[in-house]
Design an enzyme around this catalytic site. Structure first.
Site, mmCIF file in Angstrom:
data_model
loop_
_atom_site.group_PDB
_atom_site.id
_atom_site.type_symbol
_atom_site.label_atom_id
_atom_site.label_comp_id
_atom_site.label_asym_id
_atom_site.label_seq_id
_atom_site.Cartn_x
_atom_site.Cartn_y
_atom_site.Cartn_z
ATOM 1 N N LYS A 158 -8.259 1.758 -8.235
ATOM 2 C CA LYS A 158 -8.216 1.220 -6.878
ATOM 3 C C LYS A 158 -8.665 2.267 -5.845
ATOM 4 O O LYS A 158 -8.798 3.462 -6.194
ATOM 5 C CB LYS A 158 -6.790 0.736 -6.606
ATOM 6 N N TYR A 165 -7.271 -11.834 -7.067
ATOM 7 C CA TYR A 165 -5.810 -11.898 -6.910
ATOM 8 C C TYR A 165 -5.347 -13.327 -6.615
ATOM 9 O O TYR A 165 -4.377 -13.516 -5.880
ATOM 10 C CB TYR A 165 -5.353 -10.937 -5.806
ATOM 11 N N PHE A 175 3.066 -10.590 0.608
ATOM 12 C CA PHE A 175 2.419 -9.277 0.661
ATOM 13 C C PHE A 175 0.896 -9.363 0.532
ATOM 14 O O PHE A 175 0.223 -8.337 0.557
ATOM 15 C CB PHE A 175 2.999 -8.338 -0.413
ATOM 16 N N THR A 184 4.588 -1.382 -12.202
ATOM 17 C CA THR A 184 3.859 -1.670 -10.951
ATOM 18 C C THR A 184 4.371 -0.799 -9.805
ATOM 19 O O THR A 184 3.594 -0.329 -8.974
ATOM 20 C CB THR A 184 4.037 -3.163 -10.572
ATOM 21 N N ASN A 197 -0.724 1.899 -6.002
ATOM 22 C CA ASN A 197 -0.349 2.263 -7.379
ATOM 23 C C ASN A 197 -1.559 2.547 -8.272
ATOM 24 O O ASN A 197 -1.498 2.414 -9.490
ATOM 25 C CB ASN A 197 0.554 1.187 -7.974
ATOM 26 N N HIS A 216 -5.282 -1.213 -11.484
ATOM 27 C CA HIS A 216 -4.991 -2.582 -11.916
ATOM 28 C C HIS A 216 -5.378 -2.666 -13.384
ATOM 29 O O HIS A 216 -6.382 -2.105 -13.797
ATOM 30 C CB HIS A 216 -5.813 -3.599 -11.120
ATOM 31 N N GLU A 223 -10.891 -12.023 -16.272
ATOM 32 C CA GLU A 223 -11.220 -10.964 -15.311
ATOM 33 C C GLU A 223 -12.518 -10.247 -15.687
ATOM 34 O O GLU A 223 -13.310 -9.897 -14.820
ATOM 35 C CB GLU A 223 -10.062 -9.958 -15.225
#
Ligand code: AMP
Length: 159
Positions: free
Chosen positions: A10, A50, A58, A92, A123, A126, A137
């Protein structure tokens, strides 16, 4: 069973210069890189990736986080790759992830902290949650031409 899985390093991993460090761990474990590219996704693609979180409280902060800079998207292959990669990533919530995991070693965020600040929990990585998720994905992020089959020298021992 040999599987493929998708990981995203990320924007915080890219900006902190941790891509090599993280990727090294997966290569060292015997996982093989099948495809890799740097992508700066937009809000439309973020919502697609997502989809399961779009309606959650969130999501706005998650959207902001994942579109804030480029991510390194990687397809890894190996025995039980989905489970192994999730295990190496850690929980997570970095506060909960154990030392020795990627999040446990390199991240500090907690849900409380993120919620108080109105930001997404940062974090670093993914990783697809299930083999079915991985398949969907990988299709979403990579074309067939961007994935490569080859023999790694250590497959004698990791397969
Ligand atoms: P995952 O599908 O596991 O990648 O989850 C989506 C991402 O959203 C997580 O990796 C976190 O970055 C973020 N996230 C998940 N739950 C929360 C939460 N309660 N508050 C803030 N960010 C979250």
């Amino acid at each position: 069973m040999t599987q493929k899985t998708l990981i995203l390093l990320k924007p915080d991993a890219v900006e902190r210069g941790l891509c090599g460090e993280i990727l090294h761990r997966f290569e060292r474990a015997g996982l093989k890189i099948m495809g890799m590219k740097m992508v700066w996704i937009d809000k439309v693609f973020a919502a697609k990736h997502y989809d399961a979180h779009v309606k959650k409280d969130f999501y706005k902060s998650l959207e902001e986080y994942i579109t804030s800079g480029p991510v390194l998207a990687i397809v890894l292959e190996g025995v039980s790759a989905v489970t192994i990669v999730r295990k190496m990533g850690g929980d997570t919530e970095p506060k909960k992830s154990l030392p020795g995991t990627i999040r446990g070693d390199f991240a500090v965020h907690s849900y409380d902290y993120a919620d108080n600040k109105g930001i997404s929990i940062k974090n670093l990585i993914h990783a697809s949650g299930t083999a079915k998720e991985a398949e969907a994905e990988i299709k979403m992020w990579f074309s067939d031409e961007e994935l490569h089959s080859y023999e790694a020298v250590h497959e004698k021992h990791t397969r």
